[in-house]
Motif scaffolding. Structure first.
Motif, PDB file in Angstrom:
ATOM      1  N   ALA A  78      -4.315  -4.109 -11.793  1.00 51.29           N
ATOM      2  CA  ALA A  78      -3.779  -5.148 -12.668  1.00 51.29           C
ATOM      3  C   ALA A  78      -2.263  -5.173 -12.559  1.00 51.29           C
ATOM      4  CB  ALA A  78      -4.212  -4.911 -14.110  1.00 51.29           C
ATOM      5  N   VAL A  79      -1.711  -6.386 -12.480  1.00 51.68           N
ATOM      6  CA  VAL A  79      -0.264  -6.569 -12.346  1.00 51.68           C
ATOM      7  C   VAL A  79       0.163  -7.696 -13.276  1.00 51.68           C
ATOM      8  CG1 VAL A  79       1.637  -7.000 -10.745  1.00 51.68           C
ATOM      9  CG2 VAL A  79      -0.456  -5.903  -9.917  1.00 51.68           C
ATOM     10  N   PRO A  80       1.239  -7.519 -14.057  1.00 52.11           N
ATOM     11  CA  PRO A  80       1.707  -8.602 -14.925  1.00 52.11           C
ATOM     12  C   PRO A  80       2.348  -9.735 -14.128  1.00 52.11           C
ATOM     13  CG  PRO A  80       3.159  -6.708 -15.081  1.00 52.11           C
ATOM     14  CD  PRO A  80       1.998  -6.268 -14.263  1.00 52.11           C
ATOM     15  N   VAL A  81       2.259 -10.924 -14.634  1.00 49.48           N
ATOM     16  CA  VAL A  81       2.836 -12.101 -13.984  1.00 49.48           C
ATOM     17  C   VAL A  81       4.325 -11.893 -13.733  1.00 49.48           C
ATOM     18  CG1 VAL A  81       3.378 -14.544 -14.280  1.00 49.48           C
ATOM     19  CG2 VAL A  81       1.133 -13.701 -14.919  1.00 49.48           C
ATOM     20  N   GLY A  82       4.768 -12.258 -12.517  1.00 50.66           N
ATOM     21  CA  GLY A  82       6.180 -12.162 -12.167  1.00 50.66           C
ATOM     22  C   GLY A  82       6.611 -10.832 -11.583  1.00 50.66           C
ATOM     23  N   LYS A  83       5.734  -9.836 -11.586  1.00 53.46           N
ATOM     24  CA  LYS A  83       6.087  -8.516 -11.062  1.00 53.46           C
ATOM     25  C   LYS A  83       5.744  -8.411  -9.572  1.00 53.46           C
ATOM     26  CE  LYS A  83       7.619  -6.839 -14.921  1.00 53.46           C
ATOM     27  NZ  LYS A  83       9.036  -6.468 -15.093  1.00 53.46           N
ATOM     28  N   THR A  84       6.307  -7.395  -8.919  1.00 52.35           N
ATOM     29  CA  THR A  84       6.037  -7.129  -7.505  1.00 52.35           C
ATOM     30  C   THR A  84       4.735  -6.342  -7.350  1.00 52.35           C
ATOM     31  OG1 THR A  84       8.400  -7.102  -6.995  1.00 52.35           O
ATOM     32  CG2 THR A  84       6.937  -6.059  -5.403  1.00 52.35           C
ATOM     33  N   ALA A  85       3.975  -6.657  -6.299  1.00 51.43           N
ATOM     34  CA  ALA A  85       2.732  -5.931  -6.006  1.00 51.43           C
ATOM     35  C   ALA A  85       2.665  -5.656  -4.502  1.00 51.43           C
ATOM     36  CB  ALA A  85       1.519  -6.734  -6.455  1.00 51.43           C
ATOM     37  N   THR A  86       2.248  -4.441  -4.139  1.00 58.65           N
ATOM     38  CA  THR A  86       2.142  -4.051  -2.734  1.00 58.65           C
ATOM     39  C   THR A  86       0.736  -3.534  -2.445  1.00 58.65           C
ATOM     40  OG1 THR A  86       4.483  -3.431  -2.685  1.00 58.65           O
ATOM     41  CG2 THR A  86       3.095  -2.622  -0.904  1.00 58.65           C
ATOM     42  N   LEU A  87       0.097  -4.093  -1.411  1.00 55.87           N
ATOM     43  CA  LEU A  87      -1.232  -3.678  -0.990  1.00 55.87           C
ATOM     44  C   LEU A  87      -1.100  -2.973   0.361  1.00 55.87           C
ATOM     45  CD1 LEU A  87      -1.574  -6.170  -2.947  1.00 55.87           C
ATOM     46  CD2 LEU A  87      -3.792  -6.543  -1.854  1.00 55.87           C
ATOM     47  N   HIS A  88      -1.798  -1.842   0.522  1.00 54.27           N
ATOM     48  CA  HIS A  88      -1.681  -1.029   1.735  1.00 54.27           C
ATOM     49  C   HIS A  88      -3.012  -0.966   2.485  1.00 54.27           C
ATOM     50  CE1 HIS A  88       2.285   0.561   0.552  1.00 54.27           C
ATOM     51  NE2 HIS A  88       1.806   0.567  -0.673  1.00 54.27           N
ATOM     52  N   CYS A  89      -2.932  -0.945   3.826  1.00 47.30           N
ATOM     53  CA  CYS A  89      -4.117  -0.817   4.675  1.00 47.30           C
ATOM     54  C   CYS A  89      -3.714  -0.066   5.938  1.00 47.30           C
ATOM     55  CB  CYS A  89      -4.663  -2.207   5.024  1.00 47.30           C
ATOM     56  SG  CYS A  89      -6.086  -2.195   6.146  1.00 47.30           S
ATOM     57  N   HIS A  90      -4.462   1.006   6.283  1.00 44.50           N
ATOM     58  CA  HIS A  90      -4.091   1.795   7.455  1.00 44.50           C
ATOM     59  C   HIS A  90      -5.270   2.633   7.949  1.00 44.50           C
ATOM     60  CE1 HIS A  90      -1.430   3.782  10.257  1.00 44.50           C
ATOM     61  NE2 HIS A  90      -1.884   4.966   9.852  1.00 44.50           N
ATOM     62  N   GLU A  91      -5.327   2.809   9.282  1.00 40.92           N
ATOM     63  CA  GLU A  91      -6.239   3.761   9.914  1.00 40.92           C
ATOM     64  C   GLU A  91      -5.534   4.318  11.146  1.00 40.92           C
ATOM     65  OE1 GLU A  91      -8.340   3.780  12.899  1.00 40.92           O
ATOM     66  OE2 GLU A  91      -7.074   2.212  13.738  1.00 40.92           O
ATOM     67  N   ASN A  92      -5.851   5.565  11.525  1.00 44.21           N
ATOM     68  CA  ASN A  92      -5.109   6.203  12.610  1.00 44.21           C
ATOM     69  C   ASN A  92      -5.995   6.757  13.719  1.00 44.21           C
ATOM     70  OD1 ASN A  92      -6.247   8.283  11.217  1.00 44.21           O
ATOM     71  ND2 ASN A  92      -4.331   9.203  10.531  1.00 44.21           N
ATOM     72  N   GLU A  93      -7.222   6.236  13.850  1.00 41.91           N
ATOM     73  CA  GLU A  93      -8.122   6.721  14.891  1.00 41.91           C
ATOM     74  C   GLU A  93      -8.195   5.779  16.093  1.00 41.91           C
ATOM     75  OE1 GLU A  93      -9.680   9.607  15.001  1.00 41.91           O
ATOM     76  OE2 GLU A  93      -8.868  10.237  13.066  1.00 41.91           O
ATOM     77  N   GLY A  94      -7.966   4.500  15.877  1.00 37.96           N
ATOM     78  CA  GLY A  94      -8.128   3.516  16.950  1.00 37.96           C
ATOM     79  C   GLY A  94      -7.067   3.640  18.037  1.00 37.96           C
ATOM     80  N   TYR A  95      -7.490   3.284  19.277  1.00 41.32           N
ATOM     81  CA  TYR A  95      -6.557   3.219  20.397  1.00 41.32           C
ATOM     82  C   TYR A  95      -6.971   2.069  21.316  1.00 41.32           C
ATOM     83  CZ  TYR A  95      -3.563   4.452  24.305  1.00 41.32           C
ATOM     84  OH  TYR A  95      -2.612   4.413  25.290  1.00 41.32           O
ATOM     85  N   PRO A  96      -6.041   1.160  21.626  1.00 39.87           N
ATOM     86  CA  PRO A  96      -4.649   1.100  21.194  1.00 39.87           C
ATOM     87  C   PRO A  96      -4.528   0.959  19.670  1.00 39.87           C
ATOM     88  CG  PRO A  96      -5.117  -0.479  22.956  1.00 39.87           C
ATOM     89  CD  PRO A  96      -6.418   0.027  22.482  1.00 39.87           C
TER      90      PRO A  96
END
Length: 301
Positions: A140-158
């Motif tokens: 939950a984030v209040p209106v007007g505030k900053t929000a950051t969503l993260h996504c990562h995996e480190n097994e794939g190559y390339p």
């Protein structure tokens, strides 16, 4: 002297119409690409030689270190159970792993040839499919505030690239580039998987998920809800005022109690004074002039 004569002879023979054979290698594919756990053939073909049984060697070069793969007519190391020589010189790896990504050198020694040694390098790339990425979405984030969503995996190559979806709809890298998202203010970094909202609004509420993709495949994380809510300023101010009023009343109550003597120690009151014990033979009398007690001695005979 003999070396000079041989060198001179090698130079004169082509001029006289003679063909000098020297071991020469070629390959049908010097940069093979394969997915992990698949079979791959590293092509090494002897194009010309006069030596009946040339010596074949394969070496692996990875991270600046060189190790034998095929030496003295035998497979070496972990290649013993999962590799073989095909058509006398080519190397076949039956079950590739991500650690097989490296440069492989095929070396052939032909002592009966004019040029007795030749080699060729094969650059093998083993692609690895991404695993399920780790996604972090604020609840939950209040209106007007900053929000950051993260996504990562480190097994794939390339290395994987990332895309975000809201309610199963793909999000552009910049909300300003698509009129459909003109009310939003977000930016997506496909290389890091970070989705940043400069100032969220009610329309940003939804179910979010991320997909990691590379040449070997893709993987998706589970959907997560993000709710955008209005910040009740009036309620917050009212709550602060209530707390202030309560603290003032408590303070006034304590002050009144002190004034009325509710917090005075009972040891300091006159009721706790005890008349000292009267010794034998001493009587206390009160005089009209002094208003206090005096004692007089009496003797019992």
């Amino acid at each position: 002297m003999a070396l000079r004569r041989r060198t001179l002879l090698l130079l004169l023979l082509p001029m006289l119409g003679y063909q000098i054979l020297a071991v020469e290698l070629t390959s049908s594919n010097t940069k093979p690409v394969v997915q992990e756990f698949q079979r791959v053939e590293l092509s090494c073909i002897i194009k010309s030689t006069t030596t009946p049984n040339p010596r074949i060697e394969w070496k692996k070069i990875r991270g600046g270190e060189t190790s034998y793969v095929f030496f003295d007519s035998k497979m070496q190391g972990d290649f013993v159970t999962r590799a073989e020589i095909l058509s006398r010189t080519s190397l076949v790896i039956k079950n590739t792993t991500r650690m097989d990504t490296a440069t492989y050198r095929c070396e052939v020694a032909a002592p009966d040839d004019a040029n007795i040694v030749d080699e060729i390098n094969i650059q093998l790339t083993v692609q690895v499919k991404p695993v399920t990425p780790r996604c972090r979405v604020p609840k939950a984030v209040p209106v007007g505030k900053t929000a950051t969503l993260h996504c990562h995996e480190n097994e794939g190559y390339p290395e994987s690239t990332y895309s975000w979806y809201r309610n199963s709809e793909p999000l552009p890298t910049d909300s300003k580039s698509n009129p459909k998202f003109h009310n939003s203010s977000f930016s997506l970094n496909p290389g890091t998987g970070t989705l940043v909202f400069a100032a969220v609004h009610k329309g940003d509420t939804g179910r979010y998920y991320c997909i990691a993709t590379n040449d070997a495949g893709s993987a998706k994380c589970e959907e997560q809800d993000m709710e955008i809510y209005d910040l009740n300023i009036g309620g917050i101010v009212g709550g602060v005022l209530v707390v202030v009023v309560v603290l003032v009343l408590i303070t006034l109550g304590i002050c009144c109690a002190y004034r009325r003597g509710y917090f005075v120690n009972s040891k300091q009151t006159g009721k706790s004074y005890k008349t000292p014990a009267k010794p034998d033979g001493v009587n206390y009398i009160q005089t009209d002039d002094e208003g206090d007690f005096r004692h007089k001695s009496s003797f019992v005979i």
